[in-house]
Write a protein that holds these residues in place. Structure first.
Motif, mmCIF file in Angstrom:
data_model
loop_
_atom_site.group_PDB
_atom_site.id
_atom_site.type_symbol
_atom_site.label_atom_id
_atom_site.label_comp_id
_atom_site.label_asym_id
_atom_site.label_seq_id
_atom_site.Cartn_x
_atom_site.Cartn_y
_atom_site.Cartn_z
ATOM 1 N N LYS A 78 34.080 108.636 38.385
ATOM 2 C CA LYS A 78 35.187 108.802 39.318
ATOM 3 C C LYS A 78 35.291 107.600 40.235
ATOM 4 C CE LYS A 78 35.247 113.853 39.487
ATOM 5 N NZ LYS A 78 35.160 115.047 40.371
ATOM 6 N N SER A 79 36.478 107.307 40.647
ATOM 7 C CA SER A 79 36.725 106.202 41.558
ATOM 8 C C SER A 79 35.901 106.401 42.829
ATOM 9 C CB SER A 79 38.219 106.155 41.880
ATOM 10 O OG SER A 79 38.530 104.996 42.605
ATOM 11 N N GLY A 80 35.244 105.343 43.276
ATOM 12 C CA GLY A 80 34.432 105.414 44.483
ATOM 13 C C GLY A 80 32.959 105.635 44.252
ATOM 14 N N THR A 81 32.602 106.014 43.033
ATOM 15 C CA THR A 81 31.189 106.230 42.725
ATOM 16 C C THR A 81 30.576 104.945 42.180
ATOM 17 O OG1 THR A 81 31.668 106.991 40.482
ATOM 18 C CG2 THR A 81 31.587 108.657 42.235
ATOM 19 N N SER A 82 29.252 104.981 42.004
ATOM 20 C CA SER A 82 28.530 103.816 41.479
ATOM 21 C C SER A 82 27.980 104.119 40.093
ATOM 22 C CB SER A 82 27.387 103.430 42.428
ATOM 23 O OG SER A 82 27.900 103.011 43.668
ATOM 24 N N LYS A 131 29.467 93.893 45.111
ATOM 25 C CA LYS A 131 30.054 94.941 44.295
ATOM 26 C C LYS A 131 29.281 95.110 42.990
ATOM 27 C CE LYS A 131 34.290 96.580 42.250
ATOM 28 N NZ LYS A 131 34.087 97.896 42.869
ATOM 29 N N THR A 189 29.241 99.080 42.116
ATOM 30 C CA THR A 189 29.310 99.956 43.293
ATOM 31 C C THR A 189 30.768 100.235 43.653
ATOM 32 O OG1 THR A 189 29.299 98.090 44.818
ATOM 33 C CG2 THR A 189 27.161 98.991 44.178
ATOM 34 N N SER A 190 30.984 101.431 44.189
ATOM 35 C CA SER A 190 32.322 101.844 44.620
ATOM 36 C C SER A 190 33.365 101.446 43.568
ATOM 37 C CB SER A 190 32.652 101.200 45.975
ATOM 38 O OG SER A 190 33.869 101.698 46.494
ATOM 39 N N HIS A 234 36.327 101.118 40.960
ATOM 40 C CA HIS A 234 37.768 101.372 40.993
ATOM 41 C C HIS A 234 38.316 101.251 39.576
ATOM 42 C CE1 HIS A 234 38.224 101.491 45.336
ATOM 43 N NE2 HIS A 234 37.382 100.492 45.407
#
Lengths: 108, 116
Positions: free
Chosen positions: B14-18, B66, B82-83, B85
């Motif tokens: 999911k967007s925002g996860t690592s 990132k 990381t994070s 998108h």
């Protein structure tokens, strides 16, 4: 930086020969790799040239001219399974940089 | 021949996860590993060089905060996105070479990352 130039696409008939040219401008040049890559898969090693001249390995041969910044990959007796992308990768400081790749389509 | 193993082969996050991707050299010690990214119908772009026991070297334009790289042992390098998108969705491939002078760079199987 490195400027690597190779044709985008080539088409040939089964059993024929195709030559993929690659020109490059690389400072600190160590050697040049050729890789084969099928769609969605990791690259597979084909050849590595350090010295000028032709290296033959079965149906695949690779040539290097360091003074001209030029290499080619020669594919003989083309088979349908040879349809893939072929990547020219000169190395600098032992790091590989890849050209955009040449998509070879083999037709029956 | 030498083998490089990369895991996982596919991941959806999911967007925002690592997301962490592992690259292992199975039968040789790799002091240096390389991480590449490949977008559809484009070539492999070198992202960074992973050096065992020291900081990774990033290529121009690649955000080191990132794309975290850790090369804690001579047989393992990890890349953490990381994070994540959706624009990070790509094919990530690692490679390793045997010590200087060796004539082949071995590639992992690649990781297809899809960020939704």
């Amino acid at each position: 930086g490195q400027n690597i130039d190779q044709p985008t696409e080539m088409t040939a008939t089964e059993g024929a020969i195709v030559q993929i040219n690659c020109t490059y401008q690389t400072s600190g040049f160590n050697g040049l790799f050729w890789y084969q890559q099928h769609a969605g898969e990791a690259p597979t090693f084909l050849s590595y040239n350090v010295l000028d001249g032709l290296e033959e390995k079965g149906r695949f041969s690779s040539f290097l001219s360091r003074s001209k910044g030029y290499s080619y990959l020669l594919l003989k007796e083309l088979q349908m399974k040879d349809s893939a992308s072929y990547l020219c990768a000169p190395t600098r400081d032992y790091k590989l940089s890849f050209g955009a790749g040449t998509t070879v389509t083999v037709r029956a | 021949g030498a083998v490089v193993s990369q895991h996982p082969s596919r991941v959806i996050c999911k967007s925002g996860t690592s997301v962490k991707i592992e690259c292992r050299s199975l039968d040789f010690q790799a002091t240096t590993m390389f991480w590449y990214r490949q977008f559809p119908k484009q070539s492999l772009m070198l992202m960074a060089t992973s050096n065992e026991g020291s900081k990774a070297t990033y290529e121009q334009g690649v955000e080191k905060d990132k794309f975290l790289i850790n090369h804690a042992s001579l047989t393992l390098s990890t890349l953490t996105v990381t994070s994540a998108h959706p624009e990070d969705s790509s094919f990530y491939i690692c490679s390793a070479r045997q010590p200087r002078g060796a004539s082949e760079a071995f590639f992992g199987q690649g990781t297809r990352l899809t960020v939704v």
